[in-house]
Design a protein around this motif. Sequence first.
Motif, PDB file in Angstrom:
ATOM      1  N   VAL A 114      29.388 -97.852  -6.473  1.00  0.00           N
ATOM      2  CA  VAL A 114      30.604 -97.734  -5.670  1.00  0.00           C
ATOM      3  C   VAL A 114      31.179 -99.108  -5.344  1.00  0.00           C
ATOM      4  N   GLU A 115      32.484 -99.256  -5.544  1.00  0.00           N
ATOM      5  CA  GLU A 115      33.193-100.485  -5.228  1.00  0.00           C
ATOM      6  C   GLU A 115      33.955-100.380  -3.906  1.00  0.00           C
ATOM      7  N   ARG A 116      34.650 -99.255  -3.711  1.00  0.00           N
ATOM      8  CA  ARG A 116      35.472 -99.093  -2.510  1.00  0.00           C
ATOM      9  C   ARG A 116      35.517 -97.620  -2.127  1.00  0.00           C
ATOM     10  N   VAL A 331      65.265 -75.965 -10.078  1.00  0.00           N
ATOM     11  CA  VAL A 331      65.993 -77.171 -10.472  1.00  0.00           C
ATOM     12  C   VAL A 331      65.130 -78.424 -10.272  1.00  0.00           C
ATOM     13  N   VAL A 332      64.100 -78.314  -9.462  1.00  0.00           N
ATOM     14  CA  VAL A 332      63.187 -79.442  -9.208  1.00  0.00           C
ATOM     15  C   VAL A 332      61.761 -78.912  -9.101  1.00  0.00           C
ATOM     16  N   LYS A 333      60.807 -79.679  -9.642  1.00  0.00           N
ATOM     17  CA  LYS A 333      59.401 -79.318  -9.504  1.00  0.00           C
ATOM     18  C   LYS A 333      58.607 -80.544  -9.076  1.00  0.00           C
ATOM     19  N   ILE A 334      57.755 -80.377  -8.073  1.00  0.00           N
ATOM     20  CA  ILE A 334      56.868 -81.433  -7.589  1.00  0.00           C
ATOM     21  C   ILE A 334      55.442 -80.891  -7.672  1.00  0.00           C
ATOM     22  N   GLU A 335      54.517 -81.698  -8.178  1.00  0.00           N
ATOM     23  CA  GLU A 335      53.137 -81.215  -8.304  1.00  0.00           C
ATOM     24  C   GLU A 335      52.158 -82.379  -8.261  1.00  0.00           C
ATOM     25  N   ASN A 336      50.941 -82.080  -7.843  1.00  0.00           N
ATOM     26  CA  ASN A 336      49.900 -83.110  -7.809  1.00  0.00           C
ATOM     27  C   ASN A 336      48.504 -82.481  -7.784  1.00  0.00           C
ATOM     28  N   HIS A 337      47.565 -83.143  -8.453  1.00  0.00           N
ATOM     29  CA  HIS A 337      46.144 -82.795  -8.330  1.00  0.00           C
ATOM     30  C   HIS A 337      45.616 -83.273  -6.976  1.00  0.00           C
ATOM     31  N   HIS A 338      44.521 -82.653  -6.506  1.00  0.00           N
ATOM     32  CA  HIS A 338      43.776 -83.265  -5.404  1.00  0.00           C
ATOM     33  C   HIS A 338      42.263 -83.109  -5.547  1.00  0.00           C
ATOM     34  N   ASN A 339      41.758 -82.666  -6.686  1.00  0.00           N
ATOM     35  CA  ASN A 339      40.333 -82.677  -7.020  1.00  0.00           C
ATOM     36  C   ASN A 339      40.208 -83.236  -8.427  1.00  0.00           C
ATOM     37  N   PHE A 340      40.081 -84.549  -8.543  1.00  0.00           N
ATOM     38  CA  PHE A 340      40.144 -85.139  -9.881  1.00  0.00           C
ATOM     39  C   PHE A 340      39.639 -86.574  -9.813  1.00  0.00           C
ATOM     40  N   ALA A 341      39.488 -87.177 -10.994  1.00  0.00           N
ATOM     41  CA  ALA A 341      39.145 -88.602 -11.081  1.00  0.00           C
ATOM     42  C   ALA A 341      40.103 -89.264 -12.057  1.00  0.00           C
ATOM     43  N   TRP A 342      40.530 -90.462 -11.723  1.00  0.00           N
ATOM     44  CA  TRP A 342      41.500 -91.206 -12.521  1.00  0.00           C
ATOM     45  C   TRP A 342      40.952 -92.598 -12.843  1.00  0.00           C
ATOM     46  N   LYS A 343      41.319 -93.126 -13.995  1.00  0.00           N
ATOM     47  CA  LYS A 343      41.071 -94.534 -14.283  1.00  0.00           C
ATOM     48  C   LYS A 343      42.237 -95.329 -13.704  1.00  0.00           C
ATOM     49  N   GLU A 344      41.940 -96.204 -12.757  1.00  0.00           N
ATOM     50  CA  GLU A 344      42.981 -96.976 -12.095  1.00  0.00           C
ATOM     51  C   GLU A 344      42.554 -98.441 -11.998  1.00  0.00           C
ATOM     52  N   THR A 345      43.506 -99.316 -11.910  1.00  0.00           N
ATOM     53  CA  THR A 345      43.228-100.753 -11.802  1.00  0.00           C
ATOM     54  C   THR A 345      43.102-101.156 -10.345  1.00  0.00           C
ATOM     55  N   GLY A 346      41.990-101.786 -10.008  1.00  0.00           N
ATOM     56  CA  GLY A 346      41.739-102.204  -8.641  1.00  0.00           C
ATOM     57  C   GLY A 346      42.485-103.456  -8.270  1.00  0.00           C
ATOM     58  N   LEU A 347      42.273-103.908  -7.018  1.00  0.00           N
ATOM     59  CA  LEU A 347      42.993-105.075  -6.510  1.00  0.00           C
ATOM     60  C   LEU A 347      42.673-106.338  -7.302  1.00  0.00           C
ATOM     61  N   ALA A 348      41.432-106.411  -7.817  1.00  0.00           N
ATOM     62  CA  ALA A 348      41.034-107.595  -8.567  1.00  0.00           C
ATOM     63  C   ALA A 348      41.379-107.479 -10.048  1.00  0.00           C
ATOM     64  N   GLY A 349      42.092-106.408 -10.411  1.00  0.00           N
ATOM     65  CA  GLY A 349      42.505-106.222 -11.792  1.00  0.00           C
ATOM     66  C   GLY A 349      41.492-105.504 -12.657  1.00  0.00           C
TER      67      GLY A 349
END
Length: 468
Positions: A114-116, A331-349
């Motif tokens: 774990v990092e954060r 005419v508009v659709k909004i959606e989002n996951h909330h049980n998932f894992a993503w590859k993301e770039t941290g503050l240190a890159g």
Amino acid sequence: MGNHKLRGKDLKIINYKTNRAKSLAIDIMSMHYKHISKKERLNILKAVKENPDEYLDDPILGVLADEFSEKQQLKVREEVQLLRELGDFKVFGRKHISSNAYQQMELAMSLPIVERGALMPDAHMGYGLPIGGVLATKNAVIPYGVGVDIGCRMSLSVFDTQPEYLKRNGYQFKLALQEKTNFGSGGKLNINQEHEVLDRKEFEATSLLRQLHSKAVHQLGTSGSGNHFVEFGEVELHSGNDLGMPEGNYLGLLSHSGSRGFGAAIARHYTDVAKNQCLLPRQAQHFAWLDMNSEEGQEYWLSMNLAGDYAKACHDQIHANLCRHLGIESVVKIENHHNFAWKETGLAGEELIVHRKGATPAAKGELGIIPGSMATDGYIVRGKGESSGLFSAAHGAGRKMSRSQARNNYTNSALKKVLNSQGVTLIGGGVDEAPIAYKDLNEVMASQKDLVDIIGKFAPKMVRMDKG
């Protein structure tokens, strides 16, 4: 009533010495044994302290027995090298969060991968990572950090139609919800459906995915049980909403569900694989992880992403089937996951694996939905991109009562009064999902002003849930 409540001094008398043992005992008794006398609860706790090995396999008392078992403590000492000193994590709305959820997050932060971390204001106790927990790991994925309902998500369709249209055509909308949605395990719709996700080549990637393909076909366009729902209601859009629509009130369709039995089977399989490979102490077993460089880690990642796409496909079908039946078009659709894992770039890159178990992605400018309950308003939000919250926000109000507590403390007649006062028609559902079982969403939202801006609201008016 005050004399009925367990306190630290009561536990000290029966030789509970550590703060962790006392805290676990108080939480377990208040959640699972509140309807027996104080003397009976103390007798149970004394028995666990004196004969812990007899309770190690107990689904409720096992974690407390761990604190006292010599056999277990020897095992923990053999495995504890997998853990490290507690890392820091940001907490939003601490006053709304129970001590057991906070302790679960503390344990998660002791993992060497774990990092954060961050804890959202709707957080409550879960299995492994608490619901509302966000965890960033280095080159490792925790199946139970994602959860059993992979890709559980929100989906909102907004129609260029006034909310009064629902009132004028209430019977047709109710019939549509009854005939074109299906809830619970094993359910299916009695209509022919097609979706490109069912033809994806990933279904041939592993023997497990090949076995699960027929289940995915069978359950397409259906919803789970529990707090999953499909509902029509009133959307209130604020000015500057980023949706290309003027401020005002509109008809909306909101759904909440995940990847059904397909995702659950993936979660169970790879959690077992992780536990066999990652020998953690008993209290941390649900945090077992898979190395992203391993074959199993790559298999889970592929399967998880397919399950997430399948969850989206189920929502697509729910909305398409209802709209087609009612002759309306969003005419508009909004959606989002909330049980998932993503590859993301941290503050240190560096690249991190960000687990959001019951948390809404809230990168800068990212839109999402944070629902209330069957009779309370939810919010349409725009992320602020707050790094201390790992670019996340709450995913709802969060439970303050277990399902059994809600059933024992509330009645159907009381629920009907609340629904009537809010002008809500409920199809299915029950007192275990009553508004009283949830925290106050307005207080939760006030605790995450640094995480999201509110750009609209959704008020449920016709709600379909399981058993309806």
